[in-house]
Design a protein around this motif. Structure first.
Motif, PDB file in Angstrom:
ATOM      1  N   GLU A 414      77.959  29.506 -16.176  1.00 18.85           N
ATOM      2  CA  GLU A 414      79.358  29.177 -15.942  1.00 18.85           C
ATOM      3  C   GLU A 414      80.111  28.390 -16.897  1.00 18.85           C
ATOM      4  OE1 GLU A 414      79.416  27.643 -11.948  1.00 18.85           O
ATOM      5  OE2 GLU A 414      78.046  29.215 -11.266  1.00 18.85           O
ATOM      6  N   VAL A 415      79.852  28.746 -18.020  1.00 18.21           N
ATOM      7  CA  VAL A 415      80.661  27.876 -19.120  1.00 18.21           C
ATOM      8  C   VAL A 415      81.912  28.887 -19.478  1.00 18.21           C
ATOM      9  CG1 VAL A 415      80.291  27.154 -21.489  1.00 18.21           C
ATOM     10  CG2 VAL A 415      78.393  27.599 -20.074  1.00 18.21           C
ATOM     11  N   PRO A 416      83.008  27.733 -19.787  1.00 19.12           N
ATOM     12  CA  PRO A 416      84.403  28.547 -20.059  1.00 19.12           C
ATOM     13  C   PRO A 416      84.170  29.394 -21.504  1.00 19.12           C
ATOM     14  CG  PRO A 416      84.764  26.418 -19.429  1.00 19.12           C
ATOM     15  CD  PRO A 416      83.424  26.522 -19.493  1.00 19.12           C
ATOM     16  N   LEU A 417      84.275  30.529 -21.524  1.00 23.38           N
ATOM     17  CA  LEU A 417      84.277  31.501 -22.721  1.00 23.38           C
ATOM     18  C   LEU A 417      84.888  30.963 -23.794  1.00 23.38           C
ATOM     19  CD1 LEU A 417      84.547  34.871 -20.836  1.00 23.38           C
ATOM     20  CD2 LEU A 417      82.435  33.807 -21.695  1.00 23.38           C
ATOM     21  N   ASP A 418      85.953  30.340 -23.622  1.00 22.53           N
ATOM     22  CA  ASP A 418      86.838  29.700 -24.601  1.00 22.53           C
ATOM     23  C   ASP A 418      85.894  28.545 -25.496  1.00 22.53           C
ATOM     24  OD1 ASP A 418      88.678  31.693 -24.760  1.00 22.53           O
ATOM     25  OD2 ASP A 418      89.896  30.504 -23.922  1.00 22.53           O
ATOM     26  N   TYR A 419      85.485  27.643 -24.369  1.00 25.26           N
ATOM     27  CA  TYR A 419      84.560  26.333 -24.879  1.00 25.26           C
ATOM     28  C   TYR A 419      83.251  26.930 -25.734  1.00 25.26           C
ATOM     29  CZ  TYR A 419      82.100  22.058 -23.960  1.00 25.26           C
ATOM     30  OH  TYR A 419      81.489  20.965 -24.199  1.00 25.26           O
ATOM     31  N   VAL A 420      82.851  28.267 -25.473  1.00 22.94           N
ATOM     32  CA  VAL A 420      81.763  28.724 -26.219  1.00 22.94           C
ATOM     33  C   VAL A 420      82.147  29.050 -27.444  1.00 22.94           C
ATOM     34  CG1 VAL A 420      79.856  30.502 -26.503  1.00 22.94           C
ATOM     35  CG2 VAL A 420      80.523  29.396 -24.159  1.00 22.94           C
ATOM     36  N   THR A 421      83.266  29.947 -27.532  1.00 28.40           N
ATOM     37  CA  THR A 421      83.618  30.481 -28.987  1.00 28.40           C
ATOM     38  C   THR A 421      84.456  29.275 -29.777  1.00 28.40           C
ATOM     39  OG1 THR A 421      85.905  31.197 -27.819  1.00 28.40           O
ATOM     40  CG2 THR A 421      84.250  32.674 -28.017  1.00 28.40           C
ATOM     41  N   ASP A 422      84.916  28.277 -29.110  1.00 29.18           N
ATOM     42  CA  ASP A 422      85.316  27.222 -30.002  1.00 29.18           C
ATOM     43  C   ASP A 422      84.190  26.353 -30.653  1.00 29.18           C
ATOM     44  OD1 ASP A 422      87.926  27.814 -29.548  1.00 29.18           O
ATOM     45  OD2 ASP A 422      88.212  26.466 -27.932  1.00 29.18           O
ATOM     46  N   GLY A 423      82.921  27.005 -30.340  1.00 26.55           N
ATOM     47  CA  GLY A 423      81.767  26.180 -30.791  1.00 26.55           C
ATOM     48  C   GLY A 423      81.517  24.945 -30.162  1.00 26.55           C
ATOM     49  N   LEU A 424      81.855  24.512 -28.909  1.00 27.52           N
ATOM     50  CA  LEU A 424      81.690  23.293 -28.382  1.00 27.52           C
ATOM     51  C   LEU A 424      80.296  23.387 -27.686  1.00 27.52           C
ATOM     52  CD1 LEU A 424      85.338  22.408 -26.798  1.00 27.52           C
ATOM     53  CD2 LEU A 424      84.107  21.786 -29.027  1.00 27.52           C
ATOM     54  N   LEU A 425      79.674  24.297 -27.468  1.00 31.84           N
ATOM     55  CA  LEU A 425      78.300  24.138 -26.973  1.00 31.84           C
ATOM     56  C   LEU A 425      77.131  24.019 -28.434  1.00 31.84           C
ATOM     57  CD1 LEU A 425      77.702  27.049 -24.483  1.00 31.84           C
ATOM     58  CD2 LEU A 425      77.608  24.536 -24.166  1.00 31.84           C
ATOM     59  N   GLY A 426      77.548  23.994 -29.467  1.00 24.62           N
ATOM     60  CA  GLY A 426      76.872  23.648 -30.634  1.00 24.62           C
ATOM     61  C   GLY A 426      76.641  25.109 -31.351  1.00 24.62           C
ATOM     62  N   GLY A 427      76.167  24.958 -32.521  1.00 27.61           N
ATOM     63  CA  GLY A 427      75.515  26.349 -33.190  1.00 27.61           C
ATOM     64  C   GLY A 427      74.228  26.858 -32.631  1.00 27.61           C
ATOM     65  N   ALA A 428      74.082  28.360 -32.917  1.00 25.56           N
ATOM     66  CA  ALA A 428      72.934  28.863 -32.647  1.00 25.56           C
ATOM     67  C   ALA A 428      72.804  30.235 -33.445  1.00 25.56           C
ATOM     68  CB  ALA A 428      73.040  29.248 -31.126  1.00 25.56           C
ATOM     69  N   PRO A 429      71.600  30.582 -33.943  1.00 24.07           N
ATOM     70  CA  PRO A 429      71.457  31.867 -34.796  1.00 24.07           C
ATOM     71  C   PRO A 429      71.943  32.974 -33.853  1.00 24.07           C
ATOM     72  CG  PRO A 429      69.563  30.289 -34.671  1.00 24.07           C
ATOM     73  CD  PRO A 429      70.382  29.962 -33.726  1.00 24.07           C
ATOM     74  N   HIS A 430      71.693  33.178 -32.588  1.00 21.74           N
ATOM     75  CA  HIS A 430      72.007  34.132 -31.571  1.00 21.74           C
ATOM     76  C   HIS A 430      72.500  33.546 -30.252  1.00 21.74           C
ATOM     77  CE1 HIS A 430      70.256  37.325 -34.004  1.00 21.74           C
ATOM     78  NE2 HIS A 430      69.192  36.716 -34.335  1.00 21.74           N
ATOM     79  N   ARG A 431      73.611  33.950 -29.821  1.00 20.19           N
ATOM     80  CA  ARG A 431      74.094  33.727 -28.440  1.00 20.19           C
ATOM     81  C   ARG A 431      74.556  34.915 -27.823  1.00 20.19           C
ATOM     82  NH1 ARG A 431      76.420  28.158 -29.300  1.00 20.19           N
ATOM     83  NH2 ARG A 431      74.751  27.418 -28.188  1.00 20.19           N
ATOM     84  N   PHE A 432      74.345  35.068 -26.576  1.00 17.21           N
ATOM     85  CA  PHE A 432      74.901  36.178 -25.901  1.00 17.21           C
ATOM     86  C   PHE A 432      75.746  35.466 -24.765  1.00 17.21           C
ATOM     87  CE2 PHE A 432      70.958  37.842 -27.615  1.00 17.21           C
ATOM     88  CZ  PHE A 432      71.362  39.117 -27.878  1.00 17.21           C
ATOM     89  N   THR A 433      76.984  36.035 -24.488  1.00 18.85           N
ATOM     90  CA  THR A 433      77.623  35.429 -23.315  1.00 18.85           C
ATOM     91  C   THR A 433      77.845  36.918 -22.478  1.00 18.85           C
ATOM     92  OG1 THR A 433      79.842  36.290 -24.235  1.00 18.85           O
ATOM     93  CG2 THR A 433      79.222  34.039 -24.564  1.00 18.85           C
TER      94      THR A 433
END
Length: 517
Positions: A414-433
């Motif tokens: 349940e993470v806001p999708l824009d929060y993810v794409t704005d990079g606020l979860l931090g970097g990662a080699p692979h990330r699936f939403t």
């Protein structure tokens, strides 16, 4: 005393956030100008019938699945604290919501100062100073505004002051007996009002410059709901009522006490039309009231200055430390999803609580370790889309996230999708939403037109063309979108058929992770 958080408003969003903060031992207080929680529902809707679904008998035993059909309950750790215990009605009475919110506040132990009206908000060295109507100052490092849209949205029509206002007019239909009535506004409040007056008024016109949009077609529950659209039948079946497409140019009182309206039709080249009414009711919506904010902390406004502009963390774009919860957050998904309604913003508010916890209390987003194998990731995703109420209600807004780094994976919900794409979860080699979405042109499709071809149920080969709600999985490589996979739509919303759902998803995840170069 300087508190960590000051919440303004003890409606559903303010109570939801306060309950989460109370559970986690945060330093906060809620200021509410009313004498109790949920004051909004003591007055609105004016005709007292909620349009939020209250489906008590779902056939489910899973409480998470039940929340998909329960649009009024707030989120808590108390399995008994559900709105469905307060009414059996599908569209309940507003007084039931008032009772529910009072019990929610009492049983969760939230700290609310009632009868405390905020009259001024200003900046201080350590955050904000809030002045109440009694002259008391409250200091906080951060503020969360959960007041809703509390100011009437009054259109700039000459003579609009002659119209009665939705928020103050007497809704008793008897006083409209035999009268000609104009309702300005084509939203649910306008049609709710027209529907309530049909048995008494002689003639009712509902007017507005934009086309009527039906919620069953757009999937936006703020558009006209079926429960309020009986008026459309009375119009099309020639029963003295009408929907006028166009704009009211002016209103003036005539010598006989009636009201003259100059009206410009939107569909024709006809000159201004003169219309006459006995009463006019303005149902033109509401806006955010920013008048209490000093200039140095007044939030920027958008959408015709009706809402505060926000980042993907629900924070003001120009006032750091000023956050928003509840219907105000619909600025992030305006007329697309459900942030403007309890069944949507209860999850958005929980997301805000997690954002605040991560920013100010060192609390990482809740998550669970997961095997980095494609099969495990696919199984975790399909299990969640088959059960989650948050992804169901906050379609296109909230998503689950699987982060993969080498042999390690983590599943966060349940993470806001824009929060993810704005990079606020931090970097990662692979990330699936993963989230639930309607097709891109879903609002253009008539679901009741049997002559229009559509994608067959469980058609995995054409899943990307689905128009109805279905899961969408996206792969980001080093923060850049690298692939998208759609799960085929399903009548019962069960996405667990191995050959249709699980196997294609597993293959997609495997292919994404194989591209490491």
């Amino acid at each position: 005393m300087v508190r960590d958080f000051l919440i303004i408003g003890a409606g559903p969003a303010g109570l939801q956030l306060a309950a989460l903060m109370e559970r986690d031992g945060r330093d906060y207080v809620v200021l509410e100008r009313g004498s109790g929680p949920g004051t909004f529902f003591t007055r609105y809707p004016r005709h007292r019938r909620l349009i939020s679904v209250n489906k008590v008998h779902t056939g489910y035993t899973d409480p998470e699945l039940k929340l998909r059909m329960d649009w009024n309950s707030l989120l808590s750790d108390d399995p008994e604290l559900l709105f469905t215990r307060y009414s059996e009605r599908y569209f309940p009475h507003a007084d039931d919501m008032v009772r529910y919110l009072a019990d929610f506040a009492e049983r969760t132990g939230v700290r609310v100062e009632y009868g405390t009206e905020v009259v001024r908000v200003s900046r201080s060295e350590d955050g904000f100073i809030v002045l109440d109507g009694g002259g008391r100052e409250w200091r906080a490092r951060r503020i969360v505004v959960a007041t809703g849209v509390s100011a009437l949205n009054e259109p700039p029509i000459p003579g609009i002051g002659l119209a009665e206002r939705y928020d103050t007019f007497d809704p008793d239909p008897a006083s409209f007996t035999g009268r000609r009535v104009l309702v300005i506004g084509k939203g649910n409040s306008g049609f709710e009002t027209a529907d309530a007056l049909m048995e008494k008024a002689a003639v009712i016109h509902v007017a507005g410059p934009h086309s009527v949009r039906m919620a069953w077609q757009t999937h936006f529950v703020g558009h006209l709901r079926a429960v309020n659209n009986n008026f459309l039948d009375s119009y099309q079946l020639k029963s003295q009522n009408a929907v006028l497409d166009g704009s009211v140019e002016s209103i003036e009182r005539t010598g006989d006490g009636r009201l003259r309206v100059m009206f410009r039709y939107a569909r024709t080249a006809e000159r201004l039309r003169e219309l006459h009414y006995d009463r006019i009711i303005a149902c033109t919506g509401f806006r955010f009231d920013a008048s209490v904010f000093d200039a140095d902390c007044r939030p920027a406004l958008v959408i015709d200055d009706r809402f505060p502009e926000q980042t993907s963390a629900y924070e003001s774009v120009n006032v750091p430390g000023l956050y928003f919860a509840g219907t105000l957050t619909q600025q992030r998904d305006f007329k697309r999803s459900t942030n403007g309604f309890v069944h949507g913003f209860r999850y958005g508010t929980r997301a805000l609580h997690r954002i605040l916890g991560a920013r100010y209390h060192g609390a990482p987003w809740p998550g669970e370790p997961l095997a980095a194998a494609p099969e495990a990731i696919a199984d975790a995703i399909t299990a969640r889309v088959n059960r989650s109420s948050a992804l169901w209600q906050q379609f296109g807004v909230l998503g689950d996230v699987v982060t993969v780094d080498g042999d390690r994976a983590r599943y966060e919900e349940e993470v806001p999708l824009d929060y993810v794409t704005d990079g606020l979860l931090g970097g990662a080699p692979h990330r699936f939403t993963v989230d639930l979405e309607y097709g891109p042109d879903h609002e253009q499709a008539d679901p009741f037109d049997a002559t229009v071809p559509r994608v067959a149920e469980n058609d995995a080969d054409h899943a990307m063309d689905s128009t109805y709600l279905h899961p969408v999985v996206r792969h980001y490589r080093d923060g850049v979108l690298a692939g998208t996979h759609h799960l085929a739509e399903n009548l019962e919303n069960d996405w667990d058929i191995p050959v249709v759902h699980r196997q294609p998803l597993t293959a997609f995840v495997k292919d994404c992770l194989a591209r490491r170069g």
